[in-house]
Write a protein that holds these residues in place. Sequence first.
Motif, PDB file in Angstrom:
ATOM      1  N   ARG A 173       9.845  40.838 -18.162  1.00 55.41           N
ATOM      2  CA  ARG A 173      10.183  39.737 -19.038  1.00 55.41           C
ATOM      3  C   ARG A 173       9.488  38.372 -18.381  1.00 55.41           C
ATOM      4  N   ILE A 175       9.158  34.335 -18.542  1.00 58.37           N
ATOM      5  CA  ILE A 175      10.036  33.294 -19.194  1.00 58.37           C
ATOM      6  C   ILE A 175       9.286  31.948 -18.675  1.00 58.37           C
ATOM      7  N   ARG A 259      10.781  32.539 -23.825  1.00 55.55           N
ATOM      8  CA  ARG A 259      10.150  33.965 -23.473  1.00 55.55           C
ATOM      9  C   ARG A 259       8.937  34.254 -24.036  1.00 55.55           C
ATOM     10  N   PHE A 265      16.794  37.478 -25.722  1.00 53.80           N
ATOM     11  CA  PHE A 265      17.392  37.279 -24.363  1.00 53.80           C
ATOM     12  C   PHE A 265      18.776  37.699 -24.102  1.00 53.80           C
TER      13      PHE A 265
END
Length: 294
Positions: A173, A175, A259, A265
């Motif tokens: 992920r 971010i 993101r 999320f």
Amino acid sequence: MKQIHFIINPIAGSGKTHKLSKDYLATFFEKEKYVIHIEYSNYKKHAAVLAKKAMEESADIIVACGGDGTINEVASCIVGSTIKLGIIPTGSGNGLASNLKISKHISKAIQIIKNENVRQIDVGIIHDKYFFSNAGVGFDACVVKNYESSKRRKFKSYIKAALKSFKELRYDRKIEIELNNTKIITNPFMIFVSNSNEMGYNISLTPKASLHDGLLDMLIVSKISKFKVLLLGFLILIKKQQYLKEANHFQTKLIKLTRHNGDLFQFQIDGEAYIIEEKTIFITIKEKALHVIS
């Protein structure tokens, strides 16, 4: 006559809420001065329903009896009002109560409510939800998700949830974080945002955080090896997490998270698991928005 409404989570961590009967409370609150109401929450978000009902019934004080999740549900309803929040901490972690120095002993916590010394504290806002202790995405959110799937609300369950999360650890992920005119793009182990200086169990990721300074404290831990995860755990226990070079601390009033991949999320907010589907979310603070008896 002062109206005090007690909202009790009967399955909160310590299992002490059975003591909070009307007869027991009557030994503290004289019937000539107080009208006592007791309600029990039976499902997630029920405490919020009961808090709104108490507001409609002109409550002067609403007392949340449970852990940080119960407190969040009740307090979220009265942010910005003149209704006072009382706390009887019977949860597993009790981070907010500990920060406010509210005793875990029921009789002492009740006496604090009766003394009615009120503080106005700041309130965190993430998307459309309030938080009073902390919120996070990454490892801590995974721990909370695994903890919620366990049947027992004990410290041992947190340890088991942390170990399971450690085994499941992966970095998929990316971010983007914007705060204080700075942009950070990271594949994080953890993004932790705190309004208070304790998570519960005397553990703190943000020891300098304050409920009264108008600022959010943020800890960003970038991608780390499993060995460094264990090292971070040790450093947190001895309150020296700043010695991990991948751990960076900030103070701010506004945070923007975007993101770059993934469908949602996965957050923890005051120790409860939440899913936020928006690609971009804002985290901010509302100063002195809650009246708390402590």
